[in-house]
Design a protein around this motif. Sequence first.
Motif, PDB file in Angstrom:
ATOM      1  N   VAL A   1       0.855  -1.198   0.000  1.00 38.71           N
ATOM      2  CA  VAL A   1       0.000   0.000   0.000  1.00 38.71           C
ATOM      3  C   VAL A   1       0.889   1.246   0.000  1.00 38.71           C
ATOM      4  O   VAL A   1       0.670   2.187  -0.772  1.00 38.71           O
ATOM      5  CB  VAL A   1      -0.978   0.006   1.199  1.00 38.71           C
ATOM      6  N   HIS A   2       1.920   1.245   0.837  1.00 39.35           N
ATOM      7  CA  HIS A   2       2.850   2.369   0.930  1.00 39.35           C
ATOM      8  C   HIS A   2       3.414   2.723  -0.452  1.00 39.35           C
ATOM      9  O   HIS A   2       3.484   3.896  -0.817  1.00 39.35           O
ATOM     10  CB  HIS A   2       3.978   1.989   1.903  1.00 39.35           C
ATOM     11  N   TRP A   3       3.796   1.721  -1.211  1.00 39.27           N
ATOM     12  CA  TRP A   3       4.414   1.955  -2.524  1.00 39.27           C
ATOM     13  C   TRP A   3       3.398   2.344  -3.593  1.00 39.27           C
ATOM     14  O   TRP A   3       3.732   3.043  -4.538  1.00 39.27           O
ATOM     15  CB  TRP A   3       5.156   0.704  -3.000  1.00 39.27           C
ATOM     16  N   ASN A   4       2.167   1.856  -3.488  1.00 42.95           N
ATOM     17  CA  ASN A   4       1.204   1.978  -4.584  1.00 42.95           C
ATOM     18  C   ASN A   4       0.042   2.932  -4.329  1.00 42.95           C
ATOM     19  O   ASN A   4      -0.814   3.085  -5.198  1.00 42.95           O
ATOM     20  CB  ASN A   4       0.648   0.595  -4.941  1.00 42.95           C
ATOM     21  N   VAL A   5      -0.009   3.558  -3.170  1.00 38.42           N
ATOM     22  CA  VAL A   5      -1.108   4.475  -2.869  1.00 38.42           C
ATOM     23  C   VAL A   5      -1.067   5.676  -3.828  1.00 38.42           C
ATOM     24  O   VAL A   5       0.008   6.171  -4.177  1.00 38.42           O
ATOM     25  CB  VAL A   5      -1.056   4.933  -1.385  1.00 38.42           C
ATOM     26  N   VAL A   6      -2.257   6.087  -4.292  1.00 32.76           N
ATOM     27  CA  VAL A   6      -2.393   7.275  -5.149  1.00 32.76           C
ATOM     28  C   VAL A   6      -3.631   8.049  -4.704  1.00 32.76           C
ATOM     29  O   VAL A   6      -4.462   7.525  -3.963  1.00 32.76           O
ATOM     30  CB  VAL A   6      -2.535   6.902  -6.654  1.00 32.76           C
ATOM     31  N   GLY A   7      -3.749   9.269  -5.184  1.00 35.17           N
ATOM     32  CA  GLY A   7      -4.959  10.044  -4.914  1.00 35.17           C
ATOM     33  C   GLY A   7      -4.756  11.124  -3.874  1.00 35.17           C
ATOM     34  O   GLY A   7      -3.643  11.358  -3.395  1.00 35.17           O
TER      35      GLY A   7
END
Length: 167
Positions: free
Chosen positions: A48-54
């Motif tokens: 999640v840390h690497w792929n979170v967006v928005g």
Amino acid sequence: MAHSSMQTVAKEVPVETGVDRKDRRELAKMLTKIVGSSHVLYAKVRGVHWNVVGPAFYSLHNMTEEHYEDLNTAIDDMAERIRAIGFTAPTGLSEMMENSSIKDQTKLLSTEDMVKELVEDHEKMARLLRDGVAAAEDVDDVKTADMLTERIGVHEEAAWMLRATIS
């Protein structure tokens, strides 16, 4: 003939601290489930840390870093507790996953869905830890009970913070 210290392998050791071997063995199994579950959760939090967006990127990126750093320390402490009560700690990813009640992340989800899953996983960890506390208290292992009790609050707070971020 000199014995090479590099050929030694960790094994069960006798421990005489007031908790029967049979009870310590069951606790070690419970702790192995907790360590395995924590390890899988650690990997998911990193994902999640690497792929979170928005719009919540900054807060979620920073929050998940705090969470995985905390999990890293906790995993080490709990694995060392298994050693301290006389048994061997889990080794390798397959053993971690076999002993985990947290399901591995196998595909990339939306930020909201990843966070919702982390909320459920943190709540699942709190429930697993409660079982661990009860098992430790049943055999008067106050040190293990204390360590696991502290972790319950960490997971409950993580679930709350994540839930609040996406609500």
